[in-house]
Design an enzyme around this catalytic site. Structure first.
Site, PDB file in Angstrom:
ATOM      1  N   GLU A 178     -16.572   1.138 -27.942  1.00  0.00           N
ATOM      2  CA  GLU A 178     -16.696   0.918 -29.397  1.00  0.00           C
ATOM      3  C   GLU A 178     -18.026   1.448 -29.924  1.00  0.00           C
ATOM      4  O   GLU A 178     -18.758   0.748 -30.625  1.00  0.00           O
ATOM      5  CB  GLU A 178     -16.536  -0.563 -29.729  1.00  0.00           C
ATOM      6  CG  GLU A 178     -15.172  -1.100 -29.351  1.00  0.00           C
ATOM      7  CD  GLU A 178     -14.831  -2.422 -30.031  1.00  0.00           C
ATOM      8  OE1 GLU A 178     -15.754  -3.203 -30.301  1.00  0.00           O
ATOM      9  OE2 GLU A 178     -13.637  -2.659 -30.293  1.00  0.00           O
ATOM     10  N   GLU A 247      -7.156  -2.220 -26.978  1.00  0.00           N
ATOM     11  CA  GLU A 247      -7.395  -3.677 -27.009  1.00  0.00           C
ATOM     12  C   GLU A 247      -6.542  -4.289 -28.104  1.00  0.00           C
ATOM     13  O   GLU A 247      -6.897  -4.207 -29.277  1.00  0.00           O
ATOM     14  CB  GLU A 247      -8.871  -4.001 -27.302  1.00  0.00           C
ATOM     15  CG  GLU A 247      -9.819  -3.771 -26.170  1.00  0.00           C
ATOM     16  CD  GLU A 247     -11.261  -4.191 -26.525  1.00  0.00           C
ATOM     17  OE1 GLU A 247     -11.454  -5.091 -27.351  1.00  0.00           O
ATOM     18  OE2 GLU A 247     -12.182  -3.568 -25.955  1.00  0.00           O
TER      19      GLU A 247
HETATM   20  C1  GAL Z   1     -14.108  -5.823 -28.761  1.00  0.00           C
HETATM   21  C2  GAL Z   1     -14.874  -5.403 -27.528  1.00  0.00           C
HETATM   22  C3  GAL Z   1     -14.483  -6.284 -26.346  1.00  0.00           C
HETATM   23  C4  GAL Z   1     -14.563  -7.737 -26.735  1.00  0.00           C
HETATM   24  C5  GAL Z   1     -13.719  -7.987 -27.968  1.00  0.00           C
HETATM   25  C6  GAL Z   1     -13.757  -9.408 -28.465  1.00  0.00           C
HETATM   26  O1  GAL Z   1     -14.631  -5.279 -29.905  1.00  0.00           O
HETATM   27  O2  GAL Z   1     -14.607  -4.061 -27.213  1.00  0.00           O
HETATM   28  O3  GAL Z   1     -15.320  -6.010 -25.279  1.00  0.00           O
HETATM   29  O4  GAL Z   1     -15.891  -8.051 -26.992  1.00  0.00           O
HETATM   30  O5  GAL Z   1     -14.172  -7.201 -29.002  1.00  0.00           O
HETATM   31  O6  GAL Z   1     -13.280 -10.266 -27.527  1.00  0.00           O
END
Ligand code: GAL
Length: 720
Positions: A178, A247
């Site tokens: 990110e 994600e």
């Molecule tokens: C995303 C990040 C993950 C985790 C998630 C929240 O933005 O890439 O590593 O932090 O948020 O759980």
């Protein structure tokens, strides 16, 4: 144009099917010549024990996943410069080989910045103190260290033949995490760094594609990917890259002081279906098994020890139903229509307000359709082909052969499980109290003024003592009129216990949103020399934010004493003595050997509601294989160890503030929408891995910072 792309792909597929390869085109990741719709799930290896891994991986496979995704946790692997650890929970190779043995692929997110609610975002704390260091930008010392670690991991994977072209399970990697928002904020050096990171990664010749998530300008050949609750509107930055959702948040993390977030499975399935019907071809559930932040690995400030995340497999490794089962059914449906999905682009029609139909109809004769009802309130009857379909609000139906409804995102068939915590044992405690240290001790360091905590502790402990002496003249008016002066202490965070002449005067703490805190209270001082002892406690280090390595922890002042004859006395610049960690930590009271170095109180003498108390007990493992936890209700704040292994930080006295309104699966989800347990401890139960226990004589140690009732601590077994 699209036909041309398809032809090129077919051709390259034929050629590439000869040897093991992973490549990609605009439709999908191509493994050994075959385009795939891949369902993936995050399981972070250090968040469970190696003994749990095979079962977690099996449950992921049975749940219909093709891929396991994990970050690589630099600070776990290189706790001090050049000293590596790939053992136990950090046995990355073993984890990957277990995934391979189960017949699944791996998406390896090397980072090495990982965010992940992990201490310091995965960076070792020593990295901050390398001369000239500046994190995640065009900075030589940083780039050298990042490259060295990335190479170390890639070489390890190569030497174990774990990349797909070598016959291994790793089909993709990730560099950075990110980075887009940071680059946007810092401009030119950020752009240069991201270009460097892409080239560096590409130069490591892993033979499998690299992705960069949430990074719109990810340079070729990196694939830019989407993270979020929904990603259907995302398009990659080049027409020849596949659309991937790295994600998909299945819930959210819990912070001490916050309620427990949940996300309805109907909405997760809906987010997946919307993504796939819009030409998406890779979905990773973050998290599929969240697990536990053992020891002091939780990071981002105030993150709880539990990282359950409301994931399909719960913290204890049990199925979180109906979430796991409903998503398994979704994966079965997607597998059925995979041949149509990988060989055609969707054609979209709009039969009514809030309605869409996406059809994948390749020449091969296969056909798949998605019927969507986006209305958050009303169900819909949709006509398609010769049939009619009933769609609940906010739902999508998947039609195999463009005819048979094999799945609807809101029609949940899996039963809901009732999570049960059954008491199976209590403890016979012994206690040992430590006091605020003397500022003259051999291990204290006297300096003028206030120093930043991390700089002094280097994160070897959560605790740093700030010790000072304040002399009060017998002529002070307050000694006669009883109007005691007000001590004000400003701290950058995260929690603070104030002791005056060894008595706890008060405790204050911050929160994830605002870690800063102020103690301001009248304090009982006496004529002569008074001891002011401030125990500053960190609760995990920042894991996110531009140059978070510059964030401060600890008491930076000002510190003032108001209401003296002279008015206000400023204590900020006077002499302060520093002591890193607790006496009990120095003595290793968490181990059997260490604990014999002090006298423990027993029976009726065991300390109750006393700050700075160590408790110890031995116990036998309960029969059976059910997962275990400690119910810490009744305790304040501290840490737990079993047989020398750090279970994590506990803090049941920090109750969940927030909004726990009724939860509906319909309508746009966010992490504040379906919260639970407002008013209760943010975390009451603490996972005890079975594999950390022996049949008899297990050694349990609890350190309580501000006072609790140990008799309430119960061992419970967790069942569904
Ligand atoms: C995303 C990040 C993950 C985790 C998630 C929240 O933005 O890439 O590593 O932090 O948020 O759980």
């Amino acid at each position: 144009m699209k036909i041309l792309v398809l032809l090129v792909v077919v051709f390259s597929c034929i050629c590439s099917s000869i040897k093991a390869t992973v490549s990609y085109d605009d439709k999908a990741i191509i493994i050994n010549g075959r385009r795939r719709i891949l369902m993936s799930g995050s399981i972070h290896y250090p968040r469970s024990t190696p003994q749990m891994w095979p079962d977690l991986i099996k449950k992921a496979k049975d749940g219909g996943l093709d891929v396991i995704q994990t970050y690589v946790f630099w600070n776990g692997h290189e706790p001090s410069p050049g000293k590596f650890n790939f053992e136990g929970r950090y046995d990355l190779v073993k984890f990957i080989k277990l995934v391979q043995a189960a017949g699944l692929y791996v998406h390896l997110r090397i980072g090495p910045y990982v965010c992940a609610e992990w201490n310091f975002g995965g960076f070792p704390v020593w990295l901050k103190y390398v001369p000239g260091m500046s994190f995640r930008t065009d900075n030589e010392p940083f780039k050298i260290a990042m490259q060295r670690f990335t190479e170390k991991i890639v070489n390890l994977m190569k030497s174990e033949k774990l990349f797909e072209p070598q016959g291994g399970p790793i089909i993709m990697s990730q560099i950075e995490n990110e980075y887009g928002p940071i680059e946007w904020e810092i401009g030119a050096p950020g752009k240069a760094y991201s270009k460097w990171a892409a080239q560096m990664a590409d130069g490591l010749k892993t033979g499998v594609p690299w992705i960069m998530c949430k990074q719109e300008d990810a340079p070729d050949p990196m694939i830019d990917t989407c993270n979020g609750f929904y990603c259907e509107k995302f398009t990659p930055n080049k027409p020849y890259k596949p659309k991937m959702f790295t994600e998909l948040w299945t819930g959210w993390f819990t912070e001490f002081g916050g309620p427990i977030p949940t996300r309805p499975v109907e909405d997760i399935a809906y987010a997946v279906a919307r993504f796939i019907q819009n030409n998406g071809s890779f979905v990773n559930y973050y998290m599929y098994h969240g697990g536990t932040n053992f020891g002091r690995t939780a990071g981002g400030l105030f993150i709880t020890t539990s990282y359950d995340y409301d994931a399909p497999i719960d913290e204890y490794g049990l199925l979180n139903e109906p979430k796991w089962g409903h998503l398994r059914d979704l994966h079965t449906a997607i597998k059925l229509i995979e041949p149509a999905l990988v060989s055609a682009y969707p054609t979209v029609t709009y039969p009514g307000k809030n309605q869409e139909i996406h059809v994948f109809k390749p020449k091969s004769g296969a056909c798949a359709a998605f019927l969507s009802n986006y209305d958050p309130h009303f169900s819909a009857t949709m006509k398609f082909g010769n049939a009619q379909y009933q769609l609940p609000p906010w739902s999508i139906s998947i039609l195999h052969n463009c005819k048979d409804e094999v799945f609807n995102t809101a029609k949940v068939k899996s039963p809901t499980t009732q999570k049960k915590m059954t008491p199976v044992g209590t403890f016979k405690w012994q206690s040992y109290n430590e006091e605020a240290p003397s500022s003259e001790g051999s291990d204290t360091l006297a300096m003028a003024g206030l120093y930043e905590q991390l700089n002094v502790t280097r994160d070897t402990s959560d605790y740093l003592w700030y010790l000072a002496e304040v002399t009060i003249s017998p002529n002070e008016h307050f000694l006669k009129n009883g109007q005691f002066p007000v001590l004000t202490v400003m701290s950058a965070g995260h929690a603070l216990h104030v002791f005056i002449n060894n008595q706890l005067a008060g405790t204050v703490w911050g929160s994830l949103k605002n870690p800063k805190l102020t103690f301001s209270q009248s304090v009982k001082l006496r004529a002569g020399v008074n001891k002011i002892s401030l125990l500053s406690v960190s609760v995990g280090l920042a894991n996110v934010g531009t140059h978070y390595e510059t964030y401060n922890v600890g008491v930076l002042g000002p510190i003032t004493l108001k209401g003296l004859n002279e008015g206000t006395r400023d204590l900020t610049k006077q002499q302060w003595s520093y002591k890193v960690g607790l006496k009990g930590e120095t003595l290793s009271l968490d181990t059997l050997d260490g604990s014999s170095s002090v006298e423990w109180l027993q029976g009726s003498l065991v300390a109750q509601k006393q700050p700075l108390t160590w408790y110890k007990a031995t116990f036998n493992a309960p029969e059976g294989n059910d997962p275990l936890a400690l119910d810490m209700n009744g305790m304040g704040k501290g840490q737990i160890w079993i047989n020398g292994e750090g279970l994590g930080r506990y803090w049941p006295a920090n109750k969940a503030h927030g909004n726990c309104d009724k939860c509906s699966y319909t309508g746009i989800y966010n992490e504040n929408k379906c919260n639970r347990y407002c008013g209760d401890p943010s975390q009451r139960w603490y996972h005890v891995p079975r594999s950390w226990l022996r049949p008899t004589g297990n050694f349990l140690v609890v350190f309580e910072e501000w006072g609790g009732n140990p008799d309430w601590i119960t061992l419970v077994k967790r069942t569904n």
